[in-house]
Design a protein around this motif. Structure first.
Motif, PDB file in Angstrom:
ATOM      1  N   THR A  99       1.351  15.673  29.308  1.00  0.00           N
ATOM      2  CA  THR A  99       0.259  16.185  30.126  1.00  0.00           C
ATOM      3  C   THR A  99      -1.091  15.563  29.805  1.00  0.00           C
ATOM      4  O   THR A  99      -2.001  15.613  30.627  1.00  0.00           O
ATOM      5  N   ARG A 100      -1.239  15.000  28.615  1.00  0.00           N
ATOM      6  CA  ARG A 100      -2.509  14.379  28.222  1.00  0.00           C
ATOM      7  C   ARG A 100      -2.204  13.049  27.551  1.00  0.00           C
ATOM      8  O   ARG A 100      -1.252  12.924  26.794  1.00  0.00           O
ATOM      9  N   GLU A 101      -3.019  12.066  27.825  1.00  0.00           N
ATOM     10  CA  GLU A 101      -2.840  10.736  27.235  1.00  0.00           C
ATOM     11  C   GLU A 101      -2.686  10.843  25.718  1.00  0.00           C
ATOM     12  O   GLU A 101      -3.477  11.495  25.045  1.00  0.00           O
ATOM     13  N   ALA A 121      -0.530  12.761  32.618  1.00  0.00           N
ATOM     14  CA  ALA A 121      -1.252  13.384  33.721  1.00  0.00           C
ATOM     15  C   ALA A 121      -2.738  13.043  33.687  1.00  0.00           C
ATOM     16  O   ALA A 121      -3.305  12.605  34.679  1.00  0.00           O
ATOM     17  N   THR A 122      -3.364  13.284  32.558  1.00  0.00           N
ATOM     18  CA  THR A 122      -4.813  13.129  32.467  1.00  0.00           C
ATOM     19  C   THR A 122      -5.184  12.311  31.232  1.00  0.00           C
ATOM     20  O   THR A 122      -4.474  12.320  30.234  1.00  0.00           O
ATOM     21  N   SER A 132      -7.782   4.995  27.727  1.00  0.00           N
ATOM     22  CA  SER A 132      -9.064   5.702  27.798  1.00  0.00           C
ATOM     23  C   SER A 132     -10.040   5.269  26.713  1.00  0.00           C
ATOM     24  O   SER A 132     -11.202   4.983  26.998  1.00  0.00           O
ATOM     25  N   SER A 150      -0.322   6.761  35.050  1.00  0.00           N
ATOM     26  CA  SER A 150      -1.209   7.897  34.779  1.00  0.00           C
ATOM     27  C   SER A 150      -1.643   8.561  36.077  1.00  0.00           C
ATOM     28  O   SER A 150      -1.558   7.971  37.144  1.00  0.00           O
ATOM     29  N   GLY A 151      -2.079   9.805  35.953  1.00  0.00           N
ATOM     30  CA  GLY A 151      -2.623  10.528  37.084  1.00  0.00           C
ATOM     31  C   GLY A 151      -1.648  11.447  37.799  1.00  0.00           C
ATOM     32  O   GLY A 151      -2.022  12.086  38.781  1.00  0.00           O
ATOM     33  N   ARG A 153      -0.055  14.642  38.691  1.00  0.00           N
ATOM     34  CA  ARG A 153      -0.418  16.071  38.596  1.00  0.00           C
ATOM     35  C   ARG A 153      -1.618  16.289  37.656  1.00  0.00           C
ATOM     36  O   ARG A 153      -1.684  17.270  36.906  1.00  0.00           O
ATOM     37  N   CYS A 154      -2.539  15.380  37.749  1.00  0.00           N
ATOM     38  CA  CYS A 154      -3.731  15.370  36.896  1.00  0.00           C
ATOM     39  C   CYS A 154      -4.538  16.666  36.994  1.00  0.00           C
ATOM     40  O   CYS A 154      -4.957  17.213  35.973  1.00  0.00           O
ATOM     41  N   ASP A 155      -4.754  17.152  38.209  1.00  0.00           N
ATOM     42  CA  ASP A 155      -5.578  18.355  38.386  1.00  0.00           C
ATOM     43  C   ASP A 155      -4.988  19.554  37.657  1.00  0.00           C
ATOM     44  O   ASP A 155      -5.714  20.341  37.041  1.00  0.00           O
ATOM     45  N   GLU A 158      -5.572  19.125  33.876  1.00  0.00           N
ATOM     46  CA  GLU A 158      -6.976  19.366  33.534  1.00  0.00           C
ATOM     47  C   GLU A 158      -7.306  20.849  33.585  1.00  0.00           C
ATOM     48  O   GLU A 158      -8.068  21.349  32.755  1.00  0.00           O
TER      49      GLU A 158
END
Length: 181
Positions: A99-101, A121-122, A132, A150-151, A153-155, A158
């Motif tokens: 879910t996170r880098e 995801a983010t 990043s 990447s990206g 289901r990013c929202d 977050e």
């Protein structure tokens, strides 16, 4: 056809080596479910799953606090579980969804296991090691590289991270890493 998939992925805010045959939404949903479990337990809401041949073979969330193991990040725990279940340390056919880098330690573990791809995801503006803050995942000086997407289901990711920040009494996601460990 592949070009149209790539264009659709870019319009959706997805970047990287997008494979139209992979069910990114489904597997990231499983990683998000793990992040929700972590959030409910008062932990950093980061979840990961390992996928081999379109089957989820491992799932995990951050376990640093409960195990007193500073290496028990969601990615590393998922790698350990996948290796145990598959009976091998090499995971060249695996894709890791998180879910996170991942941080440098986790990307190093992915490279050491020879994982094929990383999907997150983010981004992680604090210590992300797949683009990043630094680019360890695809560093040309290393013997191995990861495909990175990447990206996905990013929202949602977050939002979970923001909920974790609010629950920890911090005002920004940047402060969440320090507050939740």
């Amino acid at each position: 056809m592949a070009g149209s998939w790539a264009r659709a992925a870019r319009r959706a805010g997805v970047s990287g080596l997008y494979d139209p045959a992979m069910n990114y939404e489904l597997f990231m949903g499983e990683a998000l479910a793990e992040a929700r479990v972590a959030l409910e337990q008062g932990k950093t809401p980061i979840g990961a799953v390992a996928v081999v041949n379109d089957a989820m073979v491992a799932r995990a969330h951050d376990r640093v606090a409960e195990t007193n193991d500073p290496t028990a990040h969601a990615v590393v725990v998922a790698l350990r579980e996948a290796s145990r279940k598959l009976g091998r340390s090499g995971l060249a056919d695996a894709t890791i969804f998180v879910t996170r880098e991942p941080c440098p330690m986790c990307v190093g573990a992915l490279l050491a296991c020879d994982v094929d791809a990383l999907v997150f995801a983010t981004g992680n503006p604090i210590d992300g090691a797949a683009g990043s803050v630094l680019q360890l995942a695809q560093d040309g000086r290393l013997a191995r590289r990861l495909k990175v997407v990447s990206g996905i289901r990013c929202d949602e990711a977050e939002e979970l991270f923001a909920q974790g920040a609010a629950g920890a009494g911090v005002s920004t996601p940047e402060k969440l890493n320090a507050a939740l460990g």
